[in-house]
Design an enzyme around this catalytic site. Structure first.
Site, PDB file in Angstrom:
ATOM      1  N   ASN A 232       0.780  -0.886  -0.638  1.00  0.00           N
ATOM      2  CA  ASN A 232      -0.106   0.119  -0.074  1.00  0.00           C
ATOM      3  C   ASN A 232       0.985   1.315  -0.570  1.00  0.00           C
ATOM      4  O   ASN A 232       0.830   2.013  -0.782  1.00  0.00           O
ATOM      5  CB  ASN A 232      -0.862   0.035   0.923  1.00  0.00           C
ATOM      6  CG  ASN A 232      -2.103  -1.047   1.080  1.00  0.00           C
ATOM      7  OD1 ASN A 232      -2.784  -1.335   0.039  1.00  0.00           O
ATOM      8  ND2 ASN A 232      -2.504  -1.134   1.968  1.00  0.00           N
ATOM      9  N   HIS A 237      -3.491   2.149  -2.479  1.00  0.00           N
ATOM     10  CA  HIS A 237      -4.490   1.113  -1.971  1.00  0.00           C
ATOM     11  C   HIS A 237      -4.934   0.520  -2.505  1.00  0.00           C
ATOM     12  O   HIS A 237      -5.252  -0.430  -3.292  1.00  0.00           O
ATOM     13  CB  HIS A 237      -5.209   1.972  -1.340  1.00  0.00           C
ATOM     14  CG  HIS A 237      -5.055   2.663  -0.093  1.00  0.00           C
ATOM     15  ND1 HIS A 237      -4.970   1.502   1.303  1.00  0.00           N
ATOM     16  CD2 HIS A 237      -4.255   3.964   0.290  1.00  0.00           C
ATOM     17  CE1 HIS A 237      -4.524   2.397   2.518  1.00  0.00           C
ATOM     18  NE2 HIS A 237      -4.138   3.521   1.830  1.00  0.00           N
ATOM     19  N   GLU A 267      -6.194  -7.040   5.627  1.00  0.00           N
ATOM     20  CA  GLU A 267      -4.902  -7.667   4.183  1.00  0.00           C
ATOM     21  C   GLU A 267      -5.438  -9.472   5.475  1.00  0.00           C
ATOM     22  O   GLU A 267      -4.608 -10.975   4.853  1.00  0.00           O
ATOM     23  CB  GLU A 267      -4.067  -7.485   4.023  1.00  0.00           C
ATOM     24  CG  GLU A 267      -2.825  -7.859   5.422  1.00  0.00           C
ATOM     25  CD  GLU A 267      -3.147  -7.223   6.593  1.00  0.00           C
ATOM     26  OE1 GLU A 267      -1.785  -6.390   7.512  1.00  0.00           O
ATOM     27  OE2 GLU A 267      -3.896  -5.872   6.674  1.00  0.00           O
TER      28      GLU A 267
END
Length: 342
Positions: A232, A237, A267
């Site tokens: 990220n 993102h 995640e």
């Protein structure tokens, strides 16, 4: 978890609360946090956005909440809320209408519970979450209205019963499909199209009860993408979202229809494996671990994941089972890209 355990696993109170808020944010549209001693209520940006207000634009107290409840729902909500505060009810969970900034009312589902107590056992803090159920509620109310209309027609228009019944049956079927679709959406993670945490927990409870009755081998598998924050931070993102969706899609294809595959948070993913023992779960985890790396060959960074597997044990409640699984994942994350059986 006591202070010693928090130190053992490198977890602070702030991190626990941040994780709780992150988990709540996945399954809700707005979070509220009430300090009972001071009457201060902190609301998440999502709560304001749901009702059309700028963040932190309303007084942070209980009266703000009371002021937006529909007059027709207010007495019921307050009665049941007070019953929870007084200990006469084990849960606080209500559906009601809230006034938006534009003056319209929005149906919400509100769930809350005590999370902190003083030395005498009196609650000092309560956390809850609002979820926007307007679409599903309106469809349900419309279905109810159509059913009432059907009953009225049957009483007063005998000569039109056959034709009107068929027309209304079709309308009811379409509306029922809307309700079913809205329910399905409320149980699905929008990014990965997997089950969300709420839907997974319901399935887990059912399998746990089946295990208690019949003793069928049942296992759980949890995994967490390694170095996901780096993806990220380095690539943005959208790339992180693409990685999550790709992993979900690739691993879903390797699981059985009866396996419940869910996004647990961020995640982190979890799988419920009915009729599966620990050895089979570990073998499956190794297969899935290899699949993660090839989930999307066009990503700018290679993917890997750390896995934990655990089997249900006789006499063990769901809470300790999940903690055992989470502890195993913590150990796996120390080495990365491996499978830990616990």
């Amino acid at each position: 978890m006591d202070k010693l355990e928090m130190q053992d696993y490198g977890t602070t109170r702030e991190e626990i609360e941040r994780t709780l808020r992150y988990a709540l944010d996945i399954v809700s549209d707005g979070i509220w946090d009430w300090n009972i001693r001071t009457n201060h209520v902190k609301r998440s940006p999502g709560w304001y956005s749901m009702l059309g207000y700028p963040p932190d634009s309303l007084p942070e107290d209980v009266d703000t909440w009371k002021s937006v409840i529909h007059p027709g729902d207010y007495e019921r909500v307050m009665r049941n809320f007070q019953a929870y505060l007084d200990g006469d009810s084990l849960i606080y969970a209500e559906d009601y209408r809230c006034r938006s900034r534009d003056g319209n009312y929005l149906w919400v589902s509100d769930h809350g519970r005590f999370v902190e107590f003083d030395e005498t056992g009196q609650p000092t803090r309560m956390i809850g979450a609002h979820r926007n159920i307007h679409q599903r509620k309106m469809a349900s109310l419309e279905l109810q209205r159509k059913n009432e209309e059907l009953l009225a027609l049957n009483r007063t228009l005998e000569d039109l019963v056959a034709a009107r019944t068929e027309a209304l049956r079709q309308a009811n079927e379409a509306l029922a499909q809307q309700v079913e679709a809205a329910t399905r959406l409320s149980e699905t993670d929008p990014l990965t199209q997997l089950s969300n945490r709420r839907h997974f927990e319901r399935n887990l409870h059912g399998e746990w009860q089946r295990f208690q009755r019949h003793g069928h081998a049942t296992a759980l598998l949890m995994f967490d993408l390694d170095h996901f924050k780096r993806i990220n931070d380095n690539h943005g993102h959208p790339v992180g979202d693409r990685a999550l969706a790709a992993v979900a899609r690739s691993l879903r294809a390797a699981l059985r229809e009866e396996d419940c595959f869910a996004r647990w948070g961020g995640e982190e993913f979890i799988v419920l494996l009915p009729d599966t023992d620990l050895a089979a779960a570990a073998h499956l985890a190794e297969r899935l671990r290899l699949l993660v790396a090839g989930a999307d060959a066009e990503l700018p960074e290679a993917l890997s994941a750390s896995f934990s597997v655990a089997a249900m044990r006789a006499g063990e409640e769901i809470g300790p089972l999940l903690k055992r699984l989470d502890d195993g994942l913590y150990r796996a994350k120390q080495r990365r890209n491996c499978v830990e059986s616990c």
